[in-house]
Design a protein around this motif. Structure first.
Motif, PDB file in Angstrom:
ATOM      1  N   ALA A  13      10.048  19.288  47.670  1.00 46.08           N
ATOM      2  CA  ALA A  13       9.001  19.346  46.740  1.00 46.08           C
ATOM      3  C   ALA A  13       8.104  18.116  46.604  1.00 46.08           C
ATOM      4  O   ALA A  13       8.860  17.075  46.476  1.00 46.08           O
ATOM      5  CB  ALA A  13       9.426  19.754  45.255  1.00 46.08           C
ATOM      6  N   ALA A  14       6.773  18.402  46.553  1.00 46.69           N
ATOM      7  CA  ALA A  14       5.839  17.122  46.695  1.00 46.69           C
ATOM      8  C   ALA A  14       6.251  16.193  45.289  1.00 46.69           C
ATOM      9  O   ALA A  14       6.386  16.965  44.155  1.00 46.69           O
ATOM     10  CB  ALA A  14       4.462  17.514  46.747  1.00 46.69           C
ATOM     11  N   ALA A  36      -1.158  14.496  44.022  1.00 50.80           N
ATOM     12  CA  ALA A  36      -0.245  15.432  43.455  1.00 50.80           C
ATOM     13  C   ALA A  36       0.261  16.330  44.556  1.00 50.80           C
ATOM     14  O   ALA A  36       1.309  16.891  44.144  1.00 50.80           O
ATOM     15  CB  ALA A  36      -1.548  16.276  42.660  1.00 50.80           C
ATOM     16  N   SER A  37      -0.333  16.037  45.647  1.00 50.83           N
ATOM     17  CA  SER A  37       0.362  16.971  47.037  1.00 50.83           C
ATOM     18  C   SER A  37       1.384  15.962  47.543  1.00 50.83           C
ATOM     19  O   SER A  37       1.884  16.334  48.615  1.00 50.83           O
ATOM     20  CB  SER A  37      -0.591  17.326  48.056  1.00 50.83           C
ATOM     21  N   GLY A  38       1.822  14.811  47.159  1.00 52.80           N
ATOM     22  CA  GLY A  38       2.880  13.905  47.841  1.00 52.80           C
ATOM     23  C   GLY A  38       2.087  13.076  48.921  1.00 52.80           C
ATOM     24  O   GLY A  38       2.720  12.354  49.361  1.00 52.80           O
ATOM     25  N   ALA A  39       0.811  13.123  48.967  1.00 49.19           N
ATOM     26  CA  ALA A  39      -0.128  12.423  50.150  1.00 49.19           C
ATOM     27  C   ALA A  39      -0.075  11.016  49.720  1.00 49.19           C
ATOM     28  O   ALA A  39      -0.058  10.452  48.715  1.00 49.19           O
ATOM     29  CB  ALA A  39      -1.399  13.162  50.239  1.00 49.19           C
ATOM     30  N   VAL A  40       0.024  10.178  50.757  1.00 53.14           N
ATOM     31  CA  VAL A  40      -0.135   8.864  50.545  1.00 53.14           C
ATOM     32  C   VAL A  40      -1.469   8.318  51.403  1.00 53.14           C
ATOM     33  O   VAL A  40      -1.359   8.480  52.578  1.00 53.14           O
ATOM     34  CB  VAL A  40       1.012   7.772  51.072  1.00 53.14           C
ATOM     35  N   ASN A 233       3.486  24.442  45.318  1.00 47.54           N
ATOM     36  CA  ASN A 233       3.842  25.853  44.435  1.00 47.54           C
ATOM     37  C   ASN A 233       4.555  26.820  45.219  1.00 47.54           C
ATOM     38  O   ASN A 233       4.162  27.239  46.299  1.00 47.54           O
ATOM     39  CB  ASN A 233       2.504  26.262  44.018  1.00 47.54           C
ATOM     40  N   SER A 234       5.736  26.955  45.198  1.00 46.85           N
ATOM     41  CA  SER A 234       6.694  27.963  46.067  1.00 46.85           C
ATOM     42  C   SER A 234       6.016  29.346  46.059  1.00 46.85           C
ATOM     43  O   SER A 234       5.836  29.810  47.364  1.00 46.85           O
ATOM     44  CB  SER A 234       7.994  28.126  45.339  1.00 46.85           C
ATOM     45  N   GLN A 235       5.320  29.846  45.067  1.00 48.90           N
ATOM     46  CA  GLN A 235       4.834  31.175  45.430  1.00 48.90           C
ATOM     47  C   GLN A 235       3.679  31.434  46.436  1.00 48.90           C
ATOM     48  O   GLN A 235       3.397  32.248  46.941  1.00 48.90           O
ATOM     49  CB  GLN A 235       4.318  31.988  44.218  1.00 48.90           C
ATOM     50  N   GLN A 236       2.858  30.100  46.383  1.00 54.86           N
ATOM     51  CA  GLN A 236       1.882  30.006  47.084  1.00 54.86           C
ATOM     52  C   GLN A 236       2.199  29.409  48.486  1.00 54.86           C
ATOM     53  O   GLN A 236       1.370  29.490  49.778  1.00 54.86           O
ATOM     54  CB  GLN A 236       0.863  29.056  46.655  1.00 54.86           C
ATOM     55  N   ASP A 237       2.966  28.597  48.793  1.00 53.69           N
ATOM     56  CA  ASP A 237       3.446  27.890  49.979  1.00 53.69           C
ATOM     57  C   ASP A 237       4.452  28.365  50.808  1.00 53.69           C
ATOM     58  O   ASP A 237       4.523  28.341  52.125  1.00 53.69           O
ATOM     59  CB  ASP A 237       3.660  26.228  49.555  1.00 53.69           C
ATOM     60  N   LEU A 238       5.385  29.044  50.421  1.00 51.01           N
ATOM     61  CA  LEU A 238       6.481  29.781  50.991  1.00 51.01           C
ATOM     62  C   LEU A 238       6.344  30.932  51.805  1.00 51.01           C
ATOM     63  O   LEU A 238       5.624  31.986  51.194  1.00 51.01           O
ATOM     64  CB  LEU A 238       7.828  29.789  50.270  1.00 51.01           C
ATOM     65  N   PRO A 239       6.565  31.238  53.077  1.00 53.89           N
ATOM     66  CA  PRO A 239       6.547  32.359  53.687  1.00 53.89           C
ATOM     67  C   PRO A 239       7.385  33.619  53.193  1.00 53.89           C
ATOM     68  O   PRO A 239       6.656  34.726  52.882  1.00 53.89           O
ATOM     69  CB  PRO A 239       7.065  32.319  55.207  1.00 53.89           C
ATOM     70  N   ARG A 240       8.433  33.293  52.412  1.00 55.57           N
ATOM     71  CA  ARG A 240       9.202  34.256  51.682  1.00 55.57           C
ATOM     72  C   ARG A 240       8.310  35.196  50.620  1.00 55.57           C
ATOM     73  O   ARG A 240       8.319  36.106  50.424  1.00 55.57           O
ATOM     74  CB  ARG A 240      10.080  33.564  50.842  1.00 55.57           C
ATOM     75  N   TYR A 241       7.151  34.454  50.019  1.00 60.93           N
ATOM     76  CA  TYR A 241       6.556  34.891  49.015  1.00 60.93           C
ATOM     77  C   TYR A 241       5.252  35.402  49.270  1.00 60.93           C
ATOM     78  O   TYR A 241       4.514  36.137  48.685  1.00 60.93           O
ATOM     79  CB  TYR A 241       6.599  34.081  47.551  1.00 60.93           C
TER      80      TYR A 241
END
Length: 524
Positions: A13-14, A36-40, A233-241
């Protein structure tokens, strides 16, 4: 500006707000904070850097990296503060040495317990803090480590953190508790040095691993491989959802390994829980905690057993020819092809007796890699095959008599008697049409002993199978309970349901039936 790196936690998770300090070999320092996305977002000259990372609530660490033009973003990973642990190896034979690998941000006490009908205290292992500030804190590797493991330290120098496994076979748990009362438990499967009973029980350690998301991947989350950006966001980012047809298993042509060398938070059992208590939690109802209820029932009914892991059947530690009965239970979904072949030979050629007290079993083939430290799930499921195991070997129905189907999934119901005169029902008083298996401890879904995933007969079911009962799950999705004999004198009893064994401690009818089967299978 393109990110030079991403920062995420142990679950991928970011992480926003991580402070990073890059120090070049020349001593120049460059600072950044993750977005916010964990980006550096930082421009650095090419070269080698020492990087310090820190965020409140997570373990700080130093790593060394090389920055070069055009390279993919670096992946930094931080482990949140808390208490976690695992045994290594996770399965041994009695009197073999075992490491305990514990992550704690304060001093903790460790003890060993055996989980049977009661939780039996075995020994106090001791207090641990490794002296320095937060010195018992572990870190996770950068990059993607669900594939290769965390390989945590087990002590330091003369302060090695190992014990000798008990010589009594069974399911054991380490109990870790911090000075401020935080508690975490983790399992250890102890097999006998040599057989001590006529019954062997198999722990579904492959299934435990397949469902373990520690590191950000399991066979249900990012099953194929890790992406290049952490999850926001799991619902938006994971193929499962994102897919209507369960996209994880279609997310790639192949699947990266899943290491056993990771903590298993899903197998944690709270200190206050006893074998006769309800099983709370979605994952607890089909993993180690649910399997414990079967072991407790065996001990209550005075059936002696030896306990083994899946891998110990695969590698030959478990020699089926030394046992009269093999019991597999709850959710033994993931098996290697050598395991499958050994079971089939034992039942159909050597007269072995199999009790399949579970559901969705032997459904997916796995291959052990990295000297057994990891496994690869073979998730291909062609339309003309009944399961992933069938795609590479044979339908599990050819051995178990039944195979999983989606009908009835995520429901639970009682069974209805179809063959009341069969010896399995002796002493129950049941008649045709009567219901049984109405009481279970599993709380994932209420309703009965036929659930939450169920198996049915197919054209690959061996001839001569008797369908004893059928679950009343909706859409004709009830588990089919079957029994049959093989020409070699082998016998198979299958319940086709994950929830079935969780009712044995509280349901008199299923207790009587299961006792009938065990007594008959044990008879010469």
């Amino acid at each position: 500006m393109q990110p030079i790196a991403f920062v995420s936690d142990e679950m991928f998770a970011a992480l926003e707000g991580v402070a990073l300090e890059f120090r070049s070999v020349q001593g120049h320092r460059f600072a950044a904070v993750s977005t916010a996305s964990g980006a550096v977002l930082l421009e650095l000259p090419a070269g080698e850097y020492s990087v310090a990372l820190a965020k409140a609530g997570f373990g700080s660490k130093r790593v060394t990296v090389t920055v070069s033009p055009g390279q993919p973003p670096l992946q930094f990973r931080l482990l949140r503060d808390g208490l976690l642990g695992y045994a290594w190896p996770k399965w041994v034979q009695g009197d073999e040495r075992v490491q305990f690998r514990v992550h704690s941000t304060e001093a903790y006490k460790l003890s060993l317990w055996r989980y049977g009908l009661q939780k039996e205290f075995v020994q106090n292992v001791g207090w641990y803090d490794n002296h320095g500030p937060r010195a018992s804190m572990q870190i996770v590797p950068d990059g993607f480590f669900a594939e290769t493991g965390v390989r945590w330290k087990a002590g330091h120098g003369v302060h090695g953190q190992t014990i000798v496994a008990p010589n009594r076979s069974g399911l054991y748990y380490f109990h870790a508790e911090t000075a401020h009362g935080e508690f975490f438990s983790f399992p250890l499967v102890v097999a006998p040095k040599s057989p001590t009973a006529k019954i062997a029980v198999l722990a579904s350690t492959n299934t435990w691993n397949a469902y373990n998301p520690f590191g950000g991947r399991s066979n249900y989350i990012l099953a194929s491989c890790m992406p290049q950006e952490p999850i926001v966001n799991s619902q938006q980012d994971l193929p499962r959802y994102r897919s209507a047809d369960y996209g994880e298993w279609k997310s790639g042509p192949s699947f990266d390994p899943l290491s056993f060398d990771r903590p298993e938070p899903y197998n944690h059992i709270p200190e206050s829980v006893h074998s006769t208590d309800l099983i709370e939690g979605r994952q607890a109802c089909h993993l180690a905690e649910a399997e414990w209820r079967l072991l407790a029932w065996l001990e209550r009914e005075d059936f002696a057993y030896d306990f083994y892991s899946d891998a110990q059947l695969h590698d030959g530690t478990l020699d089926l020819s030394q046992y009269r009965v093999l019991v597999i239970s709850t959710h033994p979904e993931y098996w290697s092809v050598p395991m499958f072949r050994k079971l089939r030979s034992w039942v159909f050629e050597q007269g072995g007796r199999l009790m399949y007290l579970g559901g969705n079993g032997l459904n997916c083939a796995v291959e052990f890699v990295d000297d057994g430290r990891a496994m690869v799930c073979l998730n291909s499921w062609p339309a003309d095959r009944e399961s992933r195991m069938h795609a590479v070997e044979a339908s599990e129905a050819s051995v178990l008599g039944v195979v999983y189907t989606d009908a009835g999934a995520m429901t639970a119901a009682p069974y209805q008697v179809l063959e009341p005169g069969h010896w399995v029902f002796a002493g129950t008083g049941l008649e045709a049409g009567d219901l049984f298996g109405e009481h279970i401890l599993a709380q994932r879904y209420s309703g009965g002993a036929s659930g939450h995933e169920t198996d049915k007969t197919t054209p690959h079911t061996p001839p001569g199978v008797t369908i004893l009962a059928r679950g009343l799950n909706p859409d004709n999705g009830g588990a089919e309970m079957v029994c049959f004999e093989t020409p070699s004198g082998g016998q198979v009893f299958s319940v086709g349901s994950i929830t079935y064994p969780t009712g044995l401690l509280i349901d008199a009818i299923t207790t009587q039936m299961t006792r009938n089967v065990l007594q008959r299978f044990l008879a010469d």
